[in-house]
Motif scaffolding. Structure first.
Motif, short mmCIF file in Angstrom:
data_model
loop_
_atom_site.label_atom_id
_atom_site.label_comp_id
_atom_site.label_asym_id
_atom_site.label_seq_id
_atom_site.Cartn_x
_atom_site.Cartn_y
_atom_site.Cartn_z
N GLU A 175 13.86 13.11 1.02
CA GLU A 175 12.76 12.97 2.00
C GLU A 175 12.85 14.04 3.08
OE1 GLU A 175 11.50 8.27 2.00
OE2 GLU A 175 13.30 8.86 3.10
N GLU A 176 14.09 14.46 3.40
CA GLU A 176 14.28 15.52 4.40
C GLU A 176 14.13 16.91 3.78
OE1 GLU A 176 14.74 15.14 7.70
OE2 GLU A 176 14.33 13.00 7.32
N GLU A 177 13.64 16.96 2.53
CA GLU A 177 13.33 18.20 1.81
C GLU A 177 14.58 19.01 1.47
OE1 GLU A 177 10.31 20.35 3.88
OE2 GLU A 177 8.82 18.74 3.66
N MET A 234 2.96 9.39 -2.92
CA MET A 234 4.21 8.67 -2.71
C MET A 234 4.84 8.28 -4.03
SD MET A 234 5.66 5.41 -2.74
CE MET A 234 4.24 4.33 -2.64
N SER A 235 4.01 7.91 -5.00
CA SER A 235 4.51 7.51 -6.31
C SER A 235 5.23 8.66 -7.00
CB SER A 235 3.37 6.99 -7.19
OG SER A 235 3.84 6.61 -8.46
N ALA A 240 12.73 11.08 -6.97
CA ALA A 240 13.99 10.53 -6.48
C ALA A 240 14.68 9.69 -7.56
CB ALA A 240 13.75 9.69 -5.23
N ILE A 241 13.89 8.96 -8.34
CA ILE A 241 14.47 8.13 -9.40
C ILE A 241 15.16 8.99 -10.45
CG2 ILE A 241 13.86 6.63 -11.36
CD1 ILE A 241 11.74 5.35 -9.51
N ARG A 299 7.27 0.13 -1.20
CA ARG A 299 6.30 1.05 -0.59
C ARG A 299 4.94 0.96 -1.27
NH1 ARG A 299 9.88 6.56 0.65
NH2 ARG A 299 11.37 5.54 2.06
N GLN A 300 4.93 0.55 -2.51
CA GLN A 300 3.66 0.36 -3.22
C GLN A 300 3.10 -1.05 -3.02
OE1 GLN A 300 4.92 1.38 -7.25
NE2 GLN A 300 3.97 3.40 -7.08
N GLN A 301 3.75 -1.84 -2.17
CA GLN A 301 3.35 -3.23 -1.91
C GLN A 301 3.47 -4.11 -3.15
OE1 GLN A 301 2.03 -4.21 1.44
NE2 GLN A 301 3.17 -2.32 1.75
N ASP A 302 4.27 -3.66 -4.10
CA ASP A 302 4.52 -4.46 -5.30
C ASP A 302 5.82 -5.23 -5.08
OD1 ASP A 302 4.73 -5.57 -7.78
OD2 ASP A 302 4.56 -3.70 -8.91
N PHE A 303 5.75 -6.26 -4.24
CA PHE A 303 6.94 -6.96 -3.79
C PHE A 303 7.62 -7.75 -4.92
CE2 PHE A 303 4.48 -7.14 0.40
CZ PHE A 303 4.95 -5.88 0.77
#
Length: 544
Positions: free
Chosen positions: A165-167, A289-290, A296-297, A340-344
């Motif tokens: 995220e910090e590039e 974001m996805s 990252a994954i 973050r995708q609201q897929d709790f």
């Protein structure tokens, strides 16, 4: 006398209260109306039949049954909600994940004013605000019973995500992980994982692609120059790598074995190249974001792929054993992605896969309840959710798997036996058969046996006294359902069916006319019956 201009005969005729032939014009002299035409109700229009009294009783009976069922269901729901709140208030896992929500839950558990829908709605809103910070809370939690190894995996996973995220580049991210592992190894017993991360970084540098290529790392499965034993490049590559790995005695083996080791351990470059290609295709500008989370994954997957070689029965555990690091690195990143995708819901699946062995299933049910609550958009969905968590599916199976269980219960089934009467000496005992719907408390022990202490029986009037046409039920009243009783039941293990013997008493249930035409009204009766019942627990009071 002047006629009322509002209450004309035509008005009553239109409403059906007067026959049309009874309406008189103003020119006609009023005649004495016939009794049958004076405000006569059109019976056909209002569907009034000769047996209306019986229909009214039947309708009242059905409505009262429905009313009682709803009241008991509401009472059961309220009791279950209070019990659920008390259960949540003691949960250490919720304290770690949703501390603000737990604070409100504790207040509700301590109050005596009951739980309102607005209270549950407020909990929902607080959970929504807290769930987005869940990943950070897990990293800093001192409540969850994590081992040092598990804590490191969490922090390493978070570091991967934070660095990207910090590039930071992928190479820089891997260097950061190795540096953190080395620092932590001086504080805790993490020497093995520190050495493992350093080895991964060393191999990633050695396998870095120097030629113009679509990939940033050499995939040894496809690099011909490294597969050819006669190749000069192959000899220099493995020779230099052998010198760098001399500090690991494990690698002091013959040429063929060494090459085999390197080929096996280098499989982590495939997910690294997947991450590189994704970033390159997006020109290193992740507007989605996805896409970034997938990036990252891939990096997390590379780390996990490498660590997997040093677990279990692998020969590489002789070098260093990482079997204690059971947690999957990429699951943390996937959990963050779903949050973050609201897929709790999917985030809780990853949460369970990471921490399921640390906590019992009940704690995850409690946590999942709060997550499901956060997903609700309409207040009327709350009742449905509460029923889902308070009333387990096939809850009769819980009793059949318990050494001791107390539940508020209802049953439905058939009954038959002998009926005895009181207050009517000339009325002998007779057989009876019918339906029974008892409601009361069920005490179950040793998996199979239940004592039923019932208070009501909604099927009390659906019963036939055999070989006797002289009895009938007294005028319908709600008290007919008050039928206290006690019974002993045997529960079939793999079925919700139970059978046994039950004794019940019903005050003022029947009326009776004996052969001498003597009328006995509101005769109390008792029944000793065999019963075959379908077990329907409303909610569990105690279970062991």
């Amino acid at each position: 006398m002047e006629r009322n201009p509002f209450l004309s005969d035509s008005l009553f005729a239109d409403m059906g209260f007067l026959h049309s032939d009874s309406i008189q014009t103003s020119s006609q002299s009023p005649a004495s109306p016939a009794p049958s035409s004076m405000a006569q109700i059109d019976a056909a229009k209002f569907n009034i039949e000769s047996d209306s009294d019986d229909k009214w009783k039947s309708t009242a009976n059905e409505n009262f049954d429905s009313f009682l069922v709803k009241r008991f269901a509401n009472a059961g729901l309220h009791f279950g909600v209070q019990r659920l709140i008390n259960l949540l208030a003691k949960d250490s896992l919720i304290n770690s994940c949703f501390p603000m929500s737990l604070q409100l839950i504790n207040q509700l558990a301590e109050e005596d004013s009951g739980i309102f829908t607005s209270d549950i709605t407020l909990i929902r809103e607080i959970v929504r605000t807290e769930i987005e910070d869940l990943p950070k809370k897990l990293i800093n939690s001192s409540v969850l019973s994590f081992t040092d190894e598990q804590k490191f995996i969490l922090k390493m996973s978070h570091s991967i995500l934070h660095s990207l995220e910090e590039e930071f580049t992928i190479k820089e991210t891997l260097n950061n992980i190795a540096l953190q592992a080395d620092l932590k190894s001086k504080e805790q017993n993490l020497v093995n994982v520190a050495a493992g991360m350093q080895l991964m970084v060393l191999l990633s540098h050695a396998l870095a692609e120097v030629e113009d290529s679509k990939d940033q790392w050499v995939d040894m499965k496809y690099k011909r120059s490294l597969l050819d034993e006669k190749s000069v490049i192959s000899h220099f590559f493995y020779g230099l790598l052998y010198e760098q790995l001399r500090e690991y005695p494990f690698f002091e083996v013959n040429k063929e074995t060494f090459v085999g080791y390197i080929h096996e351990l280098s499989d982590f470059v495939e997910p690294l190249n997947n991450a590189y290609r994704l970033a390159k295709n997006k020109s290193y500008d992740f507007t989605s974001m996805s896409d970034f989370m997938d990036y990252a994954i891939h990096v997390a997957n590379a780390t996990e792929t490498f660590m997997a070689h040093f677990k279990g029965d692998s020969c590489y555990t002789k070098l260093f054993d990482l079997s204690a690091y059971e947690m999957d690195v990429q699951k943390y990143v996937k959990m963050v992605k779903h949050i973050r995708q609201q897929d709790f819901q999917r985030s809780m699946v990853e949460f369970w896969l990471m921490f399921g062995e640390n906590h019992d299933s009940q704690k995850f049910r409690n946590l999942n309840f709060l997550v499901e609550l956060a997903l609700l958009k309409q207040p009327d969905q709350i009742i449905s959710l509460l029923n889902t968590f308070i009333m387990p599916i096939s809850s009769s199976s819980i009793k059949r798997a318990s050494k001791f269980n107390i539940s508020f219960n209802t049953y439905i089934g058939v009954t038959g036996g002998t009926e005895y009467t009181f207050d009517a000496p000339s009325l002998p005992p007779k057989g009876n058969i019918g339906m029974t719907i008892p409601i009361g408390f069920a005490i179950t022990w040793n998996y199979h046996w239940t004592v039923l202490l019932s208070v009501l029986d909604l099927g009390s009037t659906f019963n036939l006294r055999l070989n006797d046409d002289s009895t009938y039920y007294s005028d319908w009243r709600p008290s007919h359902f008050f039928m206290p009783g006690a019974g002993v039941l045997y529960n079939l293990k793999k079925s919700p069916l139970s059978f046994g013997v039950n004794y019940s008493y019903a005050p003022h249930l029947r009326s009776y006319t004996d052969p001498d035409n003597t009328v006995y009204g509101e005769v109390s009766i008792a029944r000793t019956n065999f019963v075959l019942l379908y077990d329907i627990p409303l909610f569990t009071l105690f279970n062991k």
